[in-house]
Write an enzyme that holds these catalytic residues in place. Structure first.
Site, PDB file in Angstrom:
ATOM      1  N   TRP A 161       0.823  -1.220   0.000  1.00 43.72           N
ATOM      2  CA  TRP A 161       0.000   0.000   0.000  1.00 43.72           C
ATOM      3  C   TRP A 161       0.855   1.267   0.000  1.00 43.72           C
ATOM      4  CZ3 TRP A 161       1.669   2.667   4.109  1.00 43.72           C
ATOM      5  CH2 TRP A 161       2.178   1.938   5.186  1.00 43.72           C
TER       6      TRP A 161
ATOM      7  N   LYS B 276      -1.857  -8.956  -7.067  1.00 44.34           N
ATOM      8  CA  LYS B 276      -2.733  -8.755  -5.910  1.00 44.34           C
ATOM      9  C   LYS B 276      -2.282  -7.488  -5.209  1.00 44.34           C
ATOM     10  CE  LYS B 276      -2.559  -9.627  -1.628  1.00 44.34           C
ATOM     11  NZ  LYS B 276      -3.098  -8.317  -1.169  1.00 44.34           N
ATOM     12  N   PRO B 277      -3.007  -6.383  -5.409  1.00 44.73           N
ATOM     13  CA  PRO B 277      -2.616  -5.152  -4.711  1.00 44.73           C
ATOM     14  C   PRO B 277      -3.090  -5.215  -3.265  1.00 44.73           C
ATOM     15  CG  PRO B 277      -4.582  -4.754  -6.052  1.00 44.73           C
ATOM     16  CD  PRO B 277      -4.198  -6.210  -6.252  1.00 44.73           C
TER      17      PRO B 277
ATOM     18  N   GLY C  85       6.854  -6.296   0.679  1.00 43.25           N
ATOM     19  CA  GLY C  85       6.081  -6.213   1.916  1.00 43.25           C
ATOM     20  C   GLY C  85       6.954  -6.576   3.102  1.00 43.25           C
ATOM     21  N   SER C  86       6.308  -7.048   4.152  1.00 42.55           N
ATOM     22  CA  SER C  86       7.061  -7.285   5.387  1.00 42.55           C
ATOM     23  C   SER C  86       7.916  -8.557   5.295  1.00 42.55           C
ATOM     24  CB  SER C  86       6.093  -7.422   6.563  1.00 42.55           C
ATOM     25  OG  SER C  86       5.384  -8.637   6.445  1.00 42.55           O
TER      26      SER C  86
ATOM     27  N   GLU D 285      11.227  -8.164  -1.791  1.00 46.45           N
ATOM     28  CA  GLU D 285      11.711  -6.841  -1.366  1.00 46.45           C
ATOM     29  C   GLU D 285      11.028  -6.588  -0.032  1.00 46.45           C
ATOM     30  OE1 GLU D 285      11.700  -3.428  -0.433  1.00 46.45           O
ATOM     31  OE2 GLU D 285      10.788  -2.707  -2.306  1.00 46.45           O
ATOM     32  N   LEU D 286      11.780  -6.794   1.060  1.00 43.95           N
ATOM     33  CA  LEU D 286      11.153  -6.883   2.390  1.00 43.95           C
ATOM     34  C   LEU D 286      11.518  -5.686   3.265  1.00 43.95           C
ATOM     35  CD1 LEU D 286      11.781 -10.731   2.778  1.00 43.95           C
ATOM     36  CD2 LEU D 286       9.797  -9.563   1.802  1.00 43.95           C
TER      37      LEU D 286
ATOM     38  N   CYS E 200      10.220   1.305   2.833  1.00 39.09           N
ATOM     39  CA  CYS E 200      11.191   0.317   3.349  1.00 39.09           C
ATOM     40  C   CYS E 200      12.587   0.895   3.394  1.00 39.09           C
ATOM     41  CB  CYS E 200      11.262  -0.928   2.493  1.00 39.09           C
ATOM     42  SG  CYS E 200       9.772  -1.431   1.771  1.00 39.09           S
TER      43      CYS E 200
ATOM     44  N   GLU F  17      11.519  -1.936  12.693  1.00 37.76           N
ATOM     45  CA  GLU F  17      11.273  -1.045  11.555  1.00 37.76           C
ATOM     46  C   GLU F  17      10.101  -0.145  11.972  1.00 37.76           C
ATOM     47  OE1 GLU F  17       9.925  -2.919   7.884  1.00 37.76           O
ATOM     48  OE2 GLU F  17      10.797  -1.296   6.731  1.00 37.76           O
TER      49      GLU F  17
HETATM   50  C1  SIN Z   1       9.518   0.706  -0.853  1.00 38.63           C
HETATM   51  O1  SIN Z   1       9.317   1.277   0.181  1.00 38.63           O
HETATM   52  O2  SIN Z   1       9.302  -0.492  -0.986  1.00 38.63           O
HETATM   53  C2  SIN Z   1      10.028   1.377  -2.111  1.00 38.63           C
HETATM   54  C3  SIN Z   1      10.593   2.679  -1.890  1.00 38.63           C
HETATM   55  C4  SIN Z   1      11.176   3.295  -3.134  1.00 38.63           C
HETATM   56  O3  SIN Z   1      11.091   2.776  -4.252  1.00 38.63           O
HETATM   57  O4  SIN Z   1      11.765   4.347  -2.966  1.00 38.63           O
END
Ligand code: SIN
Length: 486
Positions: free
Chosen positions: A156, A180-181, A234-235, A256-257, A290, A388
């Protein structure tokens, strides 16, 4: 919402080139996090809808993979252009469902579109090799082929760009996708589907399954033998579950966590630039990325001056409705996210931390706006050090030596983004090499760009998105050994 192109507000799932109600007919509400109003009701898909989407993607794969790279590139380019032409509407939809300020939402749409442009261009450069043979009568050739149907589970916090960053390389490679958003932000995804429809993708090449039952849909995606690749942002907790689920059918996976980014300011740093970078790296998207700076480490010689300048700059950040002019920090996404931030701030205060600004919600108890916060006197036993935060809270730690700060920075299972400020070039190389992270920002707080490989190491995941490397995750290498050539 005042949209110029009203077709962009779609509320049904997108399967096999059609916007369709879920098989059960049920729907869920999408809320504006600023004021809690209901923005739309969206199809709530389940197992049967997901299976239908995967089947459609599997059939479309037989068609799409045979398109020439040039033909795929032309359709992707049209999709890119449509995203730019509709940037104002797309940004409005994004802000209404996600909360980030309109200017930031526009930035996200352009950032997201840039992946589509980039991979449209890369589609024509999926080269193989000829390799000198190991025997006189042998010739060796490699080709790269699309992996097949890709399942993309997206978050999100970047409801548009995290879709295009996965889908553009997948489509450019010749794969088809089922997305799946997040149930919190499905409207941006569906708006992209509407534009994909206009761009001319054949039915089934892009499918979007909107749902509140992430667990059931995720299980179908990870267990289906028709799905050959999963890409998830996501997480770390959910990433580990999905990775285990993918093991049974041995899918290719990119994850990508989470992150716990250190932001280090050495004594020789330009402090004004470091303050600017810290504002960008910490408060972008209300601290909900992230790659947000999670722990600020400042060397003792400049600690007081940095704290003074940084706190003054944070006080100027205007919190409010993302749609309103002048807002630079919007609401957080949902109540449990605010409660988590409250819990880490209380823990810090209980253990001796000092709130220099912020430290509370802005408005009444139901407000999702958390004031941009600076915490001083923080120590490594506080949860702000190890968790985090994913909110607009900056804990500032004091350190003495390079050796000490490298140890602190790497003292986490995460390894996504890291940042540091300094001017001595030998130290810059030493520190950049010593940081156990996939990405290092040196004298900058903004590292995200289409042209660089985005991704982490350790429990922040694997695989790279964007750049020339971003396509590799959607391709298989096939080696052909030609014999009998006398
Ligand atoms: C993310 O928070 O997963 C991506 C952040 C970004 O692309 O800068």
């Amino acid at each position: 919402m005042e949209l110029k192109n009203k077709n962009l507000l779609q509320t049904e799932a997108y399967i096999n080139g059609q916007f369709t109600a879920s098989a059960s007919g049920s729907k869920f509400e999408v809320m504006n996090p600023y004021d809690g109003t209901v923005v739309a009701e969206v199809s709530d898909c389940a197992i049967a809808d997901t299976e239908q989407a995967i089947q459609a993607a599997s059939e479309a794969f037989q068609v799409w993979k045979k398109f020439t790279a040039g033909k795929r590139a032309r359709i992707l380019k049209r999709w890119y252009q449509l995203q730019l032409e509709n940037v104002d509407d797309l940004a409005q939809i994004l802000t209404i469902e996600q909360g980030k300020p309109l200017a930031e939402a526009k930035g996200e749409i352009k950032y997201g579109a840039s992946f589509v442009e980039w991979f449209a261009e890369e589609a024509r450069r999926i080269y193989g090799d000829t390799i000198p043979g190991h025997q006189g009568d042998k010739r060796i050739v490699t080709i790269k082929q699309p992996v097949g149907v890709v399942a993309a589970i997206t978050p999100w916090n970047f409801p548009s760009a995290m879709i295009t960053r996965k889908v553009a390389p997948a489509l450019a490679a010749g794969c088809t996708v089922v997305i799946k958003p997040s149930e919190l932000t499905p409207l941006s995804a569906l708006a992209l589907a509407e534009l994909a429809n206009q761009a001319g993708f054949p039915p089934g090449v892009i499918n979007i399954v909107t749902t509140t039952d992430a667990k059931a849909v995720g299980e179908v995606m990870t267990s289906s033998p028709l799905v050959r690749k999963l890409s998830f942002t996501g997480s770390t907790r959910v990433g580990k579950i999905l990775l285990k689920q993918c093991a049974d059918s041995v899918k290719k996976v990119s994850l990508e966590l989470g992150g716990n980014a250190p932001f280090i300011v050495f004594d020789d740093a330009d402090l004004d630039i470091a303050v600017q970078g810290a504002i960008a790296a910490k408060y972008r998207n209300a601290g909900q990325t992230c790659v947000c700076a999670n722990r600020l480490f400042v060397q003792s010689g400049v600690y007081d001056e940095f704290i003074t300048k940084f706190t003054a700059a944070v006080k100027e950040q205007q919190l409010g409705n993302g749609i309103a002019a002048g807002t630079v920090i919007g609401p957080m996404i949902e109540e449990k996210a605010v409660q988590f931030v409250e819990s880490v701030v209380s823990d810090a205060i209980a253990k001796g931390g000092e709130v220099l600004t912020g430290g509370q919600r802005n408005g009444d108890k139901s407000s999702l706006m958390y004031e941009p916060t600076v915490l001083a006197n923080v120590t490594t036993d506080m949860s702000v050090y190890s968790s985090e935060i994913f909110g607009p809270v900056a804990p500032v730690f004091k350190f003495e030596t390079e050796e000490e700060v490298i140890k602190l920075a790497n003292d986490t299972p995460y390894g996504l983004a890291s940042y540091f400020y300094g001017r001595d070039y030998a130290k810059i190389w030493r520190v950049a090499e010593a940081l156990e992270y996939g990405m290092v920002g040196i004298n900058t707080g903004m590292i995200s760009t289409t042209v660089a490989p985005f991704g982490g190491i350790k429990e922040s995941g694997f695989g790279r998105e964007g750049s020339k490397y971003g396509m590799d995750d959607y391709l298989e290498i096939k080696y052909m050994c030609w014999g009998g050539i006398e």
